[in-house]
Design a protein around this motif. Structure first.
Motif, PDB file in Angstrom:
ATOM      1  N   ALA A  68       0.829  -1.209   0.000  1.00 61.72           N
ATOM      2  CA  ALA A  68       0.000   0.000   0.000  1.00 61.72           C
ATOM      3  C   ALA A  68       0.862   1.257   0.000  1.00 61.72           C
ATOM      4  CB  ALA A  68      -0.937   0.003   1.207  1.00 61.72           C
ATOM      5  N   GLN A  69       2.073   1.152   0.526  1.00 59.89           N
ATOM      6  CA  GLN A  69       2.973   2.305   0.589  1.00 59.89           C
ATOM      7  C   GLN A  69       4.023   2.269  -0.521  1.00 59.89           C
ATOM      8  OE1 GLN A  69       4.482   2.058   4.610  1.00 59.89           O
ATOM      9  NE2 GLN A  69       2.554   2.716   5.502  1.00 59.89           N
ATOM     10  N   VAL A  84       6.481   2.357  22.301  1.00 62.15           N
ATOM     11  CA  VAL A  84       7.890   2.467  21.915  1.00 62.15           C
ATOM     12  C   VAL A  84       8.357   1.176  21.250  1.00 62.15           C
ATOM     13  CG1 VAL A  84      10.248   2.673  22.817  1.00 62.15           C
ATOM     14  CG2 VAL A  84       8.467   4.239  23.608  1.00 62.15           C
ATOM     15  N   LEU A  85       7.991   0.048  21.827  1.00 56.49           N
ATOM     16  CA  LEU A  85       8.386  -1.230  21.233  1.00 56.49           C
ATOM     17  C   LEU A  85       7.806  -1.378  19.831  1.00 56.49           C
ATOM     18  CD1 LEU A  85       9.843  -3.932  21.443  1.00 56.49           C
ATOM     19  CD2 LEU A  85       7.797  -4.849  22.566  1.00 56.49           C
ATOM     20  N   SER A  86       6.546  -1.038  19.661  1.00 51.11           N
ATOM     21  CA  SER A  86       5.918  -1.134  18.346  1.00 51.11           C
ATOM     22  C   SER A  86       6.633  -0.236  17.336  1.00 51.11           C
ATOM     23  CB  SER A  86       4.440  -0.757  18.443  1.00 51.11           C
ATOM     24  OG  SER A  86       3.827  -0.834  17.180  1.00 51.11           O
ATOM     25  N   ALA A  87       6.940   1.004  17.739  1.00 52.20           N
ATOM     26  CA  ALA A  87       7.644   1.929  16.844  1.00 52.20           C
ATOM     27  C   ALA A  87       9.027   1.389  16.482  1.00 52.20           C
ATOM     28  CB  ALA A  87       7.757   3.307  17.498  1.00 52.20           C
ATOM     29  N   MET A  88       9.720   0.817  17.458  1.00 52.21           N
ATOM     30  CA  MET A  88      11.041   0.257  17.190  1.00 52.21           C
ATOM     31  C   MET A  88      10.959  -0.922  16.227  1.00 52.21           C
ATOM     32  SD  MET A  88      12.695   0.455  21.020  1.00 52.21           S
ATOM     33  CE  MET A  88      14.166  -0.451  20.593  1.00 52.21           C
ATOM     34  N   LEU A  89       9.962  -1.770  16.431  1.00 50.41           N
ATOM     35  CA  LEU A  89       9.821  -2.939  15.564  1.00 50.41           C
ATOM     36  C   LEU A  89       9.474  -2.521  14.139  1.00 50.41           C
ATOM     37  CD1 LEU A  89       7.980  -5.366  18.014  1.00 50.41           C
ATOM     38  CD2 LEU A  89      10.419  -5.304  17.432  1.00 50.41           C
ATOM     39  N   HIS A  90       8.576  -1.555  13.998  1.00 57.10           N
ATOM     40  CA  HIS A  90       8.257  -1.055  12.660  1.00 57.10           C
ATOM     41  C   HIS A  90       9.476  -0.407  12.028  1.00 57.10           C
ATOM     42  CE1 HIS A  90       4.076  -1.771  11.655  1.00 57.10           C
ATOM     43  NE2 HIS A  90       3.810  -1.674  12.938  1.00 57.10           N
ATOM     44  N   GLY A  91      10.247   0.330  12.832  1.00 52.51           N
ATOM     45  CA  GLY A  91      11.472   0.948  12.323  1.00 52.51           C
ATOM     46  C   GLY A  91      12.457  -0.097  11.845  1.00 52.51           C
ATOM     47  N   ALA A  92      12.580  -1.189  12.587  1.00 55.72           N
ATOM     48  CA  ALA A  92      13.499  -2.264  12.205  1.00 55.72           C
ATOM     49  C   ALA A  92      13.074  -2.893  10.880  1.00 55.72           C
ATOM     50  CB  ALA A  92      13.558  -3.318  13.299  1.00 55.72           C
ATOM     51  N   LEU A  93      11.765  -2.954  10.651  1.00 63.29           N
ATOM     52  CA  LEU A  93      11.266  -3.537   9.411  1.00 63.29           C
ATOM     53  C   LEU A  93      11.294  -2.548   8.251  1.00 63.29           C
ATOM     54  CD1 LEU A  93       8.211  -5.529  10.800  1.00 63.29           C
ATOM     55  CD2 LEU A  93      10.412  -6.451  10.026  1.00 63.29           C
ATOM     56  N   GLY A  94      11.441  -1.264   8.567  1.00 67.08           N
ATOM     57  CA  GLY A  94      11.449  -0.245   7.523  1.00 67.08           C
ATOM     58  C   GLY A  94      10.095   0.016   6.918  1.00 67.08           C
ATOM     59  N   VAL A  95       9.046  -0.346   7.640  1.00 62.25           N
ATOM     60  CA  VAL A  95       7.667  -0.145   7.164  1.00 62.25           C
ATOM     61  C   VAL A  95       6.907   0.610   8.237  1.00 62.25           C
ATOM     62  CG1 VAL A  95       5.546  -1.285   6.433  1.00 62.25           C
ATOM     63  CG2 VAL A  95       7.736  -2.278   5.835  1.00 62.25           C
ATOM     64  N   PRO A  96       6.522   1.854   7.956  1.00 58.24           N
ATOM     65  CA  PRO A  96       5.755   2.591   8.958  1.00 58.24           C
ATOM     66  C   PRO A  96       4.409   1.919   9.234  1.00 58.24           C
ATOM     67  CG  PRO A  96       6.380   4.021   7.124  1.00 58.24           C
ATOM     68  CD  PRO A  96       6.726   2.612   6.746  1.00 58.24           C
ATOM     69  N   PRO A  97       3.865   2.116  10.430  1.00 56.65           N
ATOM     70  CA  PRO A  97       2.545   1.539  10.719  1.00 56.65           C
ATOM     71  C   PRO A  97       1.515   2.070   9.740  1.00 56.65           C
ATOM     72  CG  PRO A  97       3.479   2.615  12.660  1.00 56.65           C
ATOM     73  CD  PRO A  97       4.381   2.910  11.515  1.00 56.65           C
ATOM     74  N   SER A  98       0.502   1.255   9.469  1.00 61.13           N
ATOM     75  CA  SER A  98      -0.572   1.726   8.607  1.00 61.13           C
ATOM     76  C   SER A  98      -1.386   2.752   9.389  1.00 61.13           C
ATOM     77  CB  SER A  98      -1.444   0.570   8.158  1.00 61.13           C
ATOM     78  OG  SER A  98      -1.991  -0.108   9.252  1.00 61.13           O
TER      79      SER A  98
END
Length: 161
Positions: free
Chosen positions: A92-93, A143-157
């Motif tokens: 989607a992105q 914070v954990l969710s943001a870090m995990l999304h950052g690690a994946l390189g995909v911002p949250p929907s």
């Protein structure tokens, strides 16, 4: 019968109840959850104090075979769900989805962080001069969710997706 049989039954029943709870949450949600929400649900299961302590005890006492971590590829369904959801978000992105290996390692980081937070929550927060309360738990998850999304390189929907 025996102590070991009792331990096995407790671990099997607890795992079954947690699996049923995750499935119930999935059905109630209707639509598939976002990757953030999926990670959040999984983390909330691990952050249940009773389950977190039981899992730690099972690991430390060598009884993990009766838990999801003891089953060969027991985490595969979680990685499959993350792969699907993160892939949808990336598409989607107009981004490349992360590799399966990146998803697996990100899940491991999330599991380890959630487990340690569960086991030492009061002590860790106290060492920071904070109290263990719902606000701190929500901040930790965010914070954990943001870090995990950052690690994946995909911002949250965006919310609602």
């Amino acid at each position: 019968g025996t102590y070991e049989a009792l331990v096995r039954e407790v671990l099997v029943r607890r795992t079954q109840r947690l699996t049923e709870e995750l499935q119930r949450q999935q059905l109630e949600a209707g639509a598939p959850p976002s990757a953030s929400r999926l990670l959040e649900r999984f983390a909330s299961v691990l952050q249940d104090p009773g389950h977190g302590r039981l899992m730690a005890w099972a690991l430390l006492s060598g009884r993990v075979e009766h838990t999801p971590l003891g089953a060969r590829e027991g985490l595969r369904p979680v990685v499959d769900a993350l792969e699907f959801q993160v892939g949808r978000i990336a598409q989607a992105q107009d981004q490349e989805p992360p590799s399966r290996a990146a998803l697996e390692m990100t899940l491991l980081v999330g599991l380890c962080a959630s487990q340690w937070y569960t086991l030492a929550r009061r002590e860790l927060l106290s060492a920071l001069g904070r109290t263990a309360e719902a606000t701190a738990d929500a901040q930790f998850q965010a914070v954990l969710s943001a870090m995990l999304h950052g690690a994946l390189g995909v911002p949250p929907s965006p919310p609602g997706r």
